[in-house]
Design a protein around this motif. Structure first.
Motif, PDB file in Angstrom:
ATOM      1  N   ALA A  14      49.418  78.444   1.581  1.00 45.49           N
ATOM      2  CA  ALA A  14      48.536  78.185   0.435  1.00 45.49           C
ATOM      3  C   ALA A  14      49.335  77.704  -0.775  1.00 45.49           C
ATOM      4  CB  ALA A  14      47.734  79.446   0.095  1.00 45.49           C
ATOM      5  N   THR A  15      50.436  78.378  -1.066  1.00 41.69           N
ATOM      6  CA  THR A  15      51.285  77.978  -2.197  1.00 41.69           C
ATOM      7  C   THR A  15      51.921  76.624  -1.922  1.00 41.69           C
ATOM      8  OG1 THR A  15      51.700  80.295  -2.716  1.00 41.69           O
ATOM      9  CG2 THR A  15      53.232  78.685  -3.635  1.00 41.69           C
ATOM     10  N   GLY A  17      50.694  74.230  -0.160  1.00 43.15           N
ATOM     11  CA  GLY A  17      49.661  73.214  -0.345  1.00 43.15           C
ATOM     12  C   GLY A  17      49.418  72.887  -1.810  1.00 43.15           C
ATOM     13  N   ARG A  18      49.443  73.906  -2.673  1.00 39.33           N
ATOM     14  CA  ARG A  18      49.234  73.662  -4.113  1.00 39.33           C
ATOM     15  C   ARG A  18      50.434  72.948  -4.734  1.00 39.33           C
ATOM     16  NH1 ARG A  18      46.188  78.307  -3.289  1.00 39.33           N
ATOM     17  NH2 ARG A  18      47.780  79.825  -3.841  1.00 39.33           N
ATOM     18  N   ALA A  21      50.055  69.349  -3.644  1.00 40.70           N
ATOM     19  CA  ALA A  21      48.961  68.703  -4.389  1.00 40.70           C
ATOM     20  C   ALA A  21      49.402  68.355  -5.810  1.00 40.70           C
ATOM     21  CB  ALA A  21      47.738  69.615  -4.413  1.00 40.70           C
ATOM     22  N   ALA A  22      50.143  69.244  -6.461  1.00 33.06           N
ATOM     23  CA  ALA A  22      50.634  68.960  -7.816  1.00 33.06           C
ATOM     24  C   ALA A  22      51.607  67.785  -7.794  1.00 33.06           C
ATOM     25  CB  ALA A  22      51.298  70.198  -8.409  1.00 33.06           C
ATOM     26  N   SER A  38      57.256  68.929   2.734  1.00 35.30           N
ATOM     27  CA  SER A  38      56.501  70.163   2.520  1.00 35.30           C
ATOM     28  C   SER A  38      57.006  71.316   3.383  1.00 35.30           C
ATOM     29  CB  SER A  38      55.006  69.934   2.754  1.00 35.30           C
ATOM     30  OG  SER A  38      54.772  69.566   4.095  1.00 35.30           O
ATOM     31  N   GLN A  83      53.831  76.248 -12.261  1.00 32.80           N
ATOM     32  CA  GLN A  83      53.595  74.796 -12.218  1.00 32.80           C
ATOM     33  C   GLN A  83      54.912  74.040 -12.240  1.00 32.80           C
ATOM     34  OE1 GLN A  83      52.168  72.009 -11.277  1.00 32.80           O
ATOM     35  NE2 GLN A  83      50.240  72.657 -12.211  1.00 32.80           N
ATOM     36  N   GLU A 154      49.536  76.165 -14.923  1.00 30.75           N
ATOM     37  CA  GLU A 154      48.894  77.184 -14.098  1.00 30.75           C
ATOM     38  C   GLU A 154      49.807  77.542 -12.939  1.00 30.75           C
ATOM     39  OE1 GLU A 154      45.352  75.072 -13.091  1.00 30.75           O
ATOM     40  OE2 GLU A 154      46.302  73.977 -11.467  1.00 30.75           O
ATOM     41  N   ASP A 155      49.680  78.782 -12.499  1.00 29.22           N
ATOM     42  CA  ASP A 155      50.477  79.225 -11.361  1.00 29.22           C
ATOM     43  C   ASP A 155      49.992  78.522 -10.101  1.00 29.22           C
ATOM     44  OD1 ASP A 155      51.979  80.894 -12.955  1.00 29.22           O
ATOM     45  OD2 ASP A 155      50.749  82.651 -12.555  1.00 29.22           O
ATOM     46  N   LEU A 156      50.936  78.259  -9.198  1.00 30.36           N
ATOM     47  CA  LEU A 156      50.615  77.563  -7.956  1.00 30.36           C
ATOM     48  C   LEU A 156      50.464  78.510  -6.774  1.00 30.36           C
ATOM     49  CD1 LEU A 156      52.918  74.443  -8.397  1.00 30.36           C
ATOM     50  CD2 LEU A 156      50.462  74.655  -8.836  1.00 30.36           C
ATOM     51  N   GLY A 157      50.764  79.780  -6.978  1.00 32.49           N
ATOM     52  CA  GLY A 157      50.543  80.735  -5.897  1.00 32.49           C
ATOM     53  C   GLY A 157      51.421  81.952  -5.983  1.00 32.49           C
TER      54      GLY A 157
END
Length: 172
Positions: A14-15, A17-18, A21-22, A38, A83, A154-157
């Motif tokens: 999940a982290t 992926g974020r 995405a960023a 990744s 972030q 924002e936090d990414l995970g």
């Protein structure tokens, strides 16, 4: 024959992926940037450098002993990944990374334990203060600071890691 090795904590899907995405919104920036794939996103805990193949098992045993001796009050470490930012700040950045925002003190304690164990056996140590982060890209020649600064703060995970992984570093 040897390998360039380091120990690291893995990032959950999940982290990961974020983070990806960023970074996707930055990939079209003109210039030269080497993006970390990744599946290679992680938090480096101790870089060993060139290690002869015949000594890899010894290093794994040494790391295992250090982990057994490390007393932090649990079986896993939890940390929050923030972030993306450029590093170093205030200069021409060389990297884009996602800093560890919460839990860096626990990771620093783990890194110090590993550092001490490896140095006691003659392996290279780290003299700089530990700053947990996930390296997302290495900047070769690109003016990307403003684009990174515009990302939402924002936090990414949050990651809970219960094992240390030995990675091989391949120079590109």
């Amino acid at each position: 024959m040897g390998q360039r090795l380091f120990f690291a904590l893995n990032i959950n899907e999940a982290t990961r992926g974020r983070i990806v995405a960023a970074a996707d919104g930055l990939r079209m920036a003109p210039g030269r940037i080497n993006w970390t794939s990744s599946q290679n996103l992680h938090v480096t805990m101790h870089f060993l450098g060139d290690v002869p193949n015949k000594r890899v098992a010894e290093l794994c045993d040494l790391a295992g002993g250090a982990l057994d001796a490390w007393d932090f009050g649990g079986d896993a470490v939890t940390f929050t990944v923030g972030q993306l930012i450029c590093f170093p700040r205030g200069k021409q950045p060389r990297m884009i990374w996602a800093p560890v925002r919460e839990g860096n003190d626990v990771l620093a304690s783990l890194q110090a334990t590993l550092n001490q164990a490896f140095q006691a056996e003659g392996w290279p140590g780290e003299s700089r203060p530990f700053t947990g982060h996930v390296t997302v890209a290495r900047i070769k020649d690109c003016d990307i600071k403003d684009a990174v600064a515009r990302l939402p703060d924002e936090d990414l995970g949050t990651v809970t890691a219960d094992e240390l992984t030995l990675y091989e570093s391949k120079l590109t």
